[in-house]
Design a protein around this motif. Sequence first.
Motif, mmCIF file in Angstrom:
data_model
loop_
_atom_site.group_PDB
_atom_site.id
_atom_site.type_symbol
_atom_site.label_atom_id
_atom_site.label_comp_id
_atom_site.label_asym_id
_atom_site.label_seq_id
_atom_site.Cartn_x
_atom_site.Cartn_y
_atom_site.Cartn_z
ATOM 1 N N HIS A 62 88.614 -31.987 58.621
ATOM 2 C CA HIS A 62 89.361 -31.368 57.537
ATOM 3 C C HIS A 62 88.683 -31.850 56.394
ATOM 4 O O HIS A 62 89.407 -31.748 55.194
ATOM 5 C CB HIS A 62 90.601 -31.455 57.837
ATOM 6 N N GLU A 69 86.389 -23.739 57.595
ATOM 7 C CA GLU A 69 86.329 -22.370 57.659
ATOM 8 C C GLU A 69 85.421 -22.251 58.967
ATOM 9 O O GLU A 69 85.482 -21.071 59.402
ATOM 10 C CB GLU A 69 85.368 -21.795 56.380
ATOM 11 N N TYR A 72 87.545 -21.466 61.719
ATOM 12 C CA TYR A 72 87.985 -19.876 61.847
ATOM 13 C C TYR A 72 87.057 -19.080 62.399
ATOM 14 O O TYR A 72 87.261 -18.179 62.929
ATOM 15 C CB TYR A 72 88.582 -19.638 60.475
ATOM 16 N N GLU A 105 96.630 -27.997 58.981
ATOM 17 C CA GLU A 105 96.966 -26.533 58.792
ATOM 18 C C GLU A 105 97.581 -25.828 60.089
ATOM 19 O O GLU A 105 97.253 -24.748 60.533
ATOM 20 C CB GLU A 105 95.438 -25.992 58.307
ATOM 21 N N GLN A 107 100.317 -24.723 61.424
ATOM 22 C CA GLN A 107 101.389 -23.552 61.482
ATOM 23 C C GLN A 107 100.272 -22.291 60.703
ATOM 24 O O GLN A 107 100.298 -21.229 61.208
ATOM 25 C CB GLN A 107 102.426 -23.753 60.681
ATOM 26 N N GLU A 108 99.272 -22.659 59.695
ATOM 27 C CA GLU A 108 98.462 -21.703 59.309
ATOM 28 C C GLU A 108 97.499 -21.301 60.224
ATOM 29 O O GLU A 108 97.472 -20.147 60.157
ATOM 30 C CB GLU A 108 97.782 -22.322 57.878
ATOM 31 N N ILE A 109 97.027 -22.136 61.219
ATOM 32 C CA ILE A 109 96.164 -21.612 62.197
ATOM 33 C C ILE A 109 96.817 -20.516 63.139
ATOM 34 O O ILE A 109 96.201 -19.486 63.521
ATOM 35 C CB ILE A 109 95.748 -22.818 62.791
ATOM 36 N N ASN A 111 99.305 -18.747 62.345
ATOM 37 C CA ASN A 111 99.623 -17.316 61.788
ATOM 38 C C ASN A 111 98.397 -16.548 61.605
ATOM 39 O O ASN A 111 98.268 -15.429 61.463
ATOM 40 C CB ASN A 111 100.204 -17.552 60.297
ATOM 41 N N ARG A 112 97.284 -17.523 60.991
ATOM 42 C CA ARG A 112 95.780 -16.879 60.518
ATOM 43 C C ARG A 112 95.087 -16.531 62.040
ATOM 44 O O ARG A 112 94.481 -15.420 61.924
ATOM 45 C CB ARG A 112 95.197 -17.796 59.665
ATOM 46 N N ARG A 142 103.102 -25.414 69.477
ATOM 47 C CA ARG A 142 102.238 -26.171 68.446
ATOM 48 C C ARG A 142 102.747 -27.539 68.420
ATOM 49 O O ARG A 142 103.973 -27.543 68.438
ATOM 50 C CB ARG A 142 102.117 -25.733 66.842
#
Length: 457
Positions: A62, A69, A72, A105, A107-109, A111-112, A142
């Motif tokens: 990170h 990026e 992802y 990240e 929770q963002e992972i 969600n995304r 998670r």
Amino acid sequence: MNAHSPSKPEIGPDLKKLHIKTYGCQMNVYDSERMLDLLRPLGYEVSDRPEGADLVLLNTCHIREKAAEKVYSEIGRLKELREEKIAAGEGRMTIAVAGCVAQAEGQEIMNRAPAVDLVVGPQAYHQLPELIARTTRAKGERLAADFAPDAKFDALPNEREVSGPTAFLTVQEGCDKFCTFCVVPYTRGAEWSRPVAAILDEARRLADKGVRELTLLGQNVNAYNGADASGADSTLAKLMYALAEIPGIDRLRYTTSHPNDMGDDLIEAHRDLPAVMPYLHLPVQSGSDKILRAMNRKHGRQSYIDLIANIREARPDLALSGDFIVGFPGETDKDFEDTMDLIRQVRYAASFSFKYSPRPGTPAAAMPGQVSDEVMDARLQALQSLILEQQHDFKSALVGKTLDVLFEKPGRRDGQAIGRSPYLQSVFVENAAHLLGQIVPVRIEAVGPNSLQGALI
């Protein structure tokens, strides 16, 4: 960025396929190796390709935006491979994300990237076997890092797979420095040091497997203060003296260090302990006092220069490596020139240099004076050109000298072997394949862009 995938040549029909892809630092490489040690008893064998894998584990970094990026982008590719696997009737691929992006990240992972089955932070990967078993029943669990590294290390299996005469050994985790550009204190937690006895036990087991060189790892490894047998705090220097007493351990390195933690006993160890290699990675990040203050580095330009002079007085043959960030918020042409001047004064054999990358949640991300990409590109090119010139000068000065080389693996040509110099360079030597695992004097005859060419004496 480092992509590291431990590999085995064949996978038996009764084994499940595991693919691990590692991004970032040497600590992540170590973590990936230990996760593999945890998963082998579950029937997983490593594959060097994600195609057809039953479990793909992305161990993430990170530190810079591009690193996150890329994760992802890789998840998108893995989703397609999983659909192909299911369509072929070969079962389902489990996709797990571990490491620092997972912590920062998580929770963002989820969600995304709904294709991800499991997110696990760097201090909780010892629970992977249980988590993987549970995620096959309930997708999307998670687990963030709970910053309990003692529990993590206590839960890891004693035995480690090694593939040569060198190995990483984590001795310290976390960071209390809170540099304004860095996410490590938030993703790895506060500084914590393993007890001396636990480190020595692991080192002895590695030595029994043929390891001759250990690289001690930590986010601030020279801040090491683990408890010794009496319960008192040790230092990194004391730890290295104890490690050097282990039969078979002939070489010691350590990374990454902070200038404020270079104690006198550590400098003296560079002078007095033959096992300590004459190569030091000591990041400075900038040569401008104004930028160093903005970075919260807690040291100045001149104190760093004076420290390097003291270390070189103790170890005249020292080669130095550093880290540099260009384009930190508020960096002017004068600030950048101060960095270039420091590099000219100190002289480096190697370095890692990057454009500033704002990380969400860090103080620097909200600072005024963000520098344009065009300016950062030009500054990075100039800095790297100067470092490459110094690196070439250092390597060229080795021609004709004799260095002790630890031979690690066969080369591409018959009889050729690749070894590691005291300065961490790859050395190619003909007629040396029979010397793997041994430390042998080699005369340096030529230099290449990324290696040395030598001959047996």
